[in-house]
Scaffold this motif. Sequence first.
Motif, PDB file in Angstrom:
ATOM      1  N   ALA A   1       0.841  -1.188   0.000  1.00  0.00           N
ATOM      2  CA  ALA A   1       0.000   0.000   0.000  1.00  0.00           C
ATOM      3  C   ALA A   1       0.876   1.237   0.000  1.00  0.00           C
ATOM      4  O   ALA A   1       2.036   1.198   0.395  1.00  0.00           O
ATOM      5  CB  ALA A   1      -0.924   0.011   1.226  1.00  0.00           C
ATOM      6  N   MET A   2       0.283   2.344  -0.439  1.00  0.00           N
ATOM      7  CA  MET A   2       0.972   3.624  -0.366  1.00  0.00           C
ATOM      8  C   MET A   2       0.141   4.588   0.464  1.00  0.00           C
ATOM      9  O   MET A   2      -1.079   4.638   0.337  1.00  0.00           O
ATOM     10  CB  MET A   2       1.210   4.222  -1.755  1.00  0.00           C
ATOM     11  N   LEU A   3       0.830   5.349   1.300  1.00  0.00           N
ATOM     12  CA  LEU A   3       0.188   6.362   2.122  1.00  0.00           C
ATOM     13  C   LEU A   3       0.806   7.717   1.794  1.00  0.00           C
ATOM     14  O   LEU A   3       1.992   7.947   2.055  1.00  0.00           O
ATOM     15  CB  LEU A   3       0.373   6.041   3.610  1.00  0.00           C
ATOM     16  N   VAL A   4       0.019   8.582   1.184  1.00  0.00           N
ATOM     17  CA  VAL A   4       0.468   9.936   0.836  1.00  0.00           C
ATOM     18  C   VAL A   4       0.018  10.869   1.954  1.00  0.00           C
ATOM     19  O   VAL A   4      -1.174  10.919   2.280  1.00  0.00           O
ATOM     20  CB  VAL A   4      -0.119  10.386  -0.514  1.00  0.00           C
ATOM     21  N   ILE A   5       0.964  11.588   2.528  1.00  0.00           N
ATOM     22  CA  ILE A   5       0.682  12.418   3.699  1.00  0.00           C
ATOM     23  C   ILE A   5       0.870  13.888   3.337  1.00  0.00           C
ATOM     24  O   ILE A   5       1.926  14.281   2.844  1.00  0.00           O
ATOM     25  CB  ILE A   5       1.615  12.041   4.867  1.00  0.00           C
ATOM     26  N   GLY A   6      -0.168  14.692   3.572  1.00  0.00           N
ATOM     27  CA  GLY A   6       0.020  16.123   3.359  1.00  0.00           C
ATOM     28  C   GLY A   6      -1.240  16.884   3.030  1.00  0.00           C
ATOM     29  O   GLY A   6      -1.996  16.498   2.138  1.00  0.00           O
ATOM     30  N   ASN A   7      -1.454  17.978   3.758  1.00  0.00           N
ATOM     31  CA  ASN A   7      -2.600  18.848   3.474  1.00  0.00           C
ATOM     32  C   ASN A   7      -2.529  19.423   2.059  1.00  0.00           C
ATOM     33  O   ASN A   7      -3.554  19.685   1.432  1.00  0.00           O
ATOM     34  CB  ASN A   7      -2.636  20.008   4.479  1.00  0.00           C
ATOM     35  N   GLU A   8      -1.318  19.631   1.547  1.00  0.00           N
ATOM     36  CA  GLU A   8      -1.163  20.270   0.239  1.00  0.00           C
ATOM     37  C   GLU A   8      -1.712  19.396  -0.885  1.00  0.00           C
ATOM     38  O   GLU A   8      -2.131  19.905  -1.928  1.00  0.00           O
ATOM     39  CB  GLU A   8       0.308  20.615  -0.019  1.00  0.00           C
ATOM     40  N   ILE A   9      -1.736  18.086  -0.684  1.00  0.00           N
ATOM     41  CA  ILE A   9      -2.308  17.188  -1.692  1.00  0.00           C
ATOM     42  C   ILE A   9      -3.831  17.281  -1.658  1.00  0.00           C
ATOM     43  O   ILE A   9      -4.501  17.412  -2.685  1.00  0.00           O
ATOM     44  CB  ILE A   9      -1.867  15.734  -1.456  1.00  0.00           C
ATOM     45  N   LEU A  10      -4.388  17.252  -0.462  1.00  0.00           N
ATOM     46  CA  LEU A  10      -5.847  17.265  -0.311  1.00  0.00           C
ATOM     47  C   LEU A  10      -6.454  18.619  -0.672  1.00  0.00           C
ATOM     48  O   LEU A  10      -7.617  18.693  -1.068  1.00  0.00           O
ATOM     49  CB  LEU A  10      -6.214  16.894   1.124  1.00  0.00           C
ATOM     50  N   SER A  11      -5.676  19.681  -0.548  1.00  0.00           N
ATOM     51  CA  SER A  11      -6.198  21.010  -0.883  1.00  0.00           C
ATOM     52  C   SER A  11      -6.132  21.293  -2.378  1.00  0.00           C
ATOM     53  O   SER A  11      -6.713  22.265  -2.857  1.00  0.00           O
ATOM     54  CB  SER A  11      -5.398  22.091  -0.143  1.00  0.00           C
ATOM     55  N   ARG A  13      -3.341  22.041  -3.866  1.00  0.00           N
ATOM     56  CA  ARG A  13      -2.203  22.930  -4.118  1.00  0.00           C
ATOM     57  C   ARG A  13      -1.078  22.188  -4.827  1.00  0.00           C
ATOM     58  O   ARG A  13      -0.363  22.754  -5.658  1.00  0.00           O
ATOM     59  CB  ARG A  13      -1.686  23.515  -2.805  1.00  0.00           C
ATOM     60  N   THR A  14      -0.904  20.907  -4.469  1.00  0.00           N
ATOM     61  CA  THR A  14       0.169  20.102  -5.040  1.00  0.00           C
ATOM     62  C   THR A  14      -0.413  18.867  -5.709  1.00  0.00           C
ATOM     63  O   THR A  14      -1.262  18.185  -5.130  1.00  0.00           O
ATOM     64  CB  THR A  14       1.170  19.671  -3.951  1.00  0.00           C
ATOM     65  N   ARG A  15       0.051  18.582  -6.913  1.00  0.00           N
ATOM     66  CA  ARG A  15      -0.387  17.385  -7.638  1.00  0.00           C
ATOM     67  C   ARG A  15       0.549  16.223  -7.298  1.00  0.00           C
ATOM     68  O   ARG A  15       1.766  16.319  -7.473  1.00  0.00           O
ATOM     69  CB  ARG A  15      -0.362  17.641  -9.143  1.00  0.00           C
ATOM     70  N   ASP A  16      -0.015  15.120  -6.810  1.00  0.00           N
ATOM     71  CA  ASP A  16       0.820  13.973  -6.439  1.00  0.00           C
ATOM     72  C   ASP A  16       1.297  13.232  -7.684  1.00  0.00           C
ATOM     73  O   ASP A  16       0.504  12.867  -8.544  1.00  0.00           O
ATOM     74  CB  ASP A  16       0.046  13.011  -5.538  1.00  0.00           C
ATOM     75  N   ALA A  17       2.599  13.018  -7.777  1.00  0.00           N
ATOM     76  CA  ALA A  17       3.178  12.234  -8.867  1.00  0.00           C
ATOM     77  C   ALA A  17       3.816  10.956  -8.346  1.00  0.00           C
ATOM     78  O   ALA A  17       4.171  10.075  -9.133  1.00  0.00           O
ATOM     79  CB  ALA A  17       4.238  13.066  -9.595  1.00  0.00           C
ATOM     80  N   ASN A  18       3.933  10.848  -7.034  1.00  0.00           N
ATOM     81  CA  ASN A  18       4.685   9.733  -6.460  1.00  0.00           C
ATOM     82  C   ASN A  18       3.969   8.395  -6.566  1.00  0.00           C
ATOM     83  O   ASN A  18       4.611   7.360  -6.746  1.00  0.00           O
ATOM     84  CB  ASN A  18       5.024  10.038  -5.003  1.00  0.00           C
ATOM     85  N   MET A  19       2.646   8.408  -6.452  1.00  0.00           N
ATOM     86  CA  MET A  19       1.920   7.147  -6.545  1.00  0.00           C
ATOM     87  C   MET A  19       2.070   6.527  -7.929  1.00  0.00           C
ATOM     88  O   MET A  19       2.267   5.315  -8.077  1.00  0.00           O
ATOM     89  CB  MET A  19       0.434   7.343  -6.223  1.00  0.00           C
ATOM     90  N   TYR A  20       1.988   7.362  -8.952  1.00  0.00           N
ATOM     91  CA  TYR A  20       2.147   6.885 -10.328  1.00  0.00           C
ATOM     92  C   TYR A  20       3.529   6.259 -10.516  1.00  0.00           C
ATOM     93  O   TYR A  20       3.663   5.163 -11.078  1.00  0.00           O
ATOM     94  CB  TYR A  20       1.956   8.052 -11.296  1.00  0.00           C
ATOM     95  N   PHE A  21       4.555   6.942 -10.010  1.00  0.00           N
ATOM     96  CA  PHE A  21       5.915   6.418 -10.133  1.00  0.00           C
ATOM     97  C   PHE A  21       6.066   5.108  -9.381  1.00  0.00           C
ATOM     98  O   PHE A  21       6.627   4.126  -9.900  1.00  0.00           O
ATOM     99  CB  PHE A  21       6.932   7.434  -9.616  1.00  0.00           C
TER     100      PHE A  21
END
Length: 243
Positions: A1-11, A13-21
Amino acid sequence: AMLVIGNEILSGRTRDANMYFLAGKLTELGIRLREARVVPDIEATIIATVQELSRTYDYVFTSGGIGPTHDDITADCMAKAFGVGIDVHPEARRRLEAHYEAGMLNAARLRMARIPDTATLIDNPVSAAPGFRIGNVMVMAGVPRIFEAMVASVAPSLVGGDKLLSRTVLAFVPEGAVAEDLAALQTEYPDVDMGSYPAFRAGKASTAIVLRSTDKVRLDAAADAMYAIFRRMGGEPFENEIV
């Protein structure tokens, strides 16, 4: 599993690229990413989620929250999740001292050397501040370039299975027209994962069928059968790596 941590993702403000990688890298290693979650910078949420995922899966990969600021709370949360203490790790401190010029390793940057007891370091060749592994949880940075470098550092230690192979068969046939035959094909090949992805290409309705299996013979047989289905419906199928 992957756990992405951060308010900036949920808001947003930041686009997550790490899960794809990570998903692509794990596929290469014969490891299937079964679940991904995004949680805010809330201690109780992080602790409860990592405990649940750690119990459920062989490996858990986290990204985010191990920087130098007050809201980087991931390391403390991991220590609490595993019931251990946390302090400045001598080797992590040495790496930061070697990275920064004299006098530049301030209290904020030294926070990045705080590692839970029993954890082992994950190398960071980009900016020195290490990630760490505690139990079956790999804790890594959120910055994509650093995250990718940390994944490369930890990859040799991961135990995978047979590589998951994939073929994508497309045709200018509407998804609704192919649905019934696809369901029958899935029943015939239960060991081949099949997904249907409709799209408009060149202004025409099309359907891409993605087939995945660790058995190349079965995968190729299912793909051949999908070709026949599309042709029977008047489409001329072709293959493409991108859906």
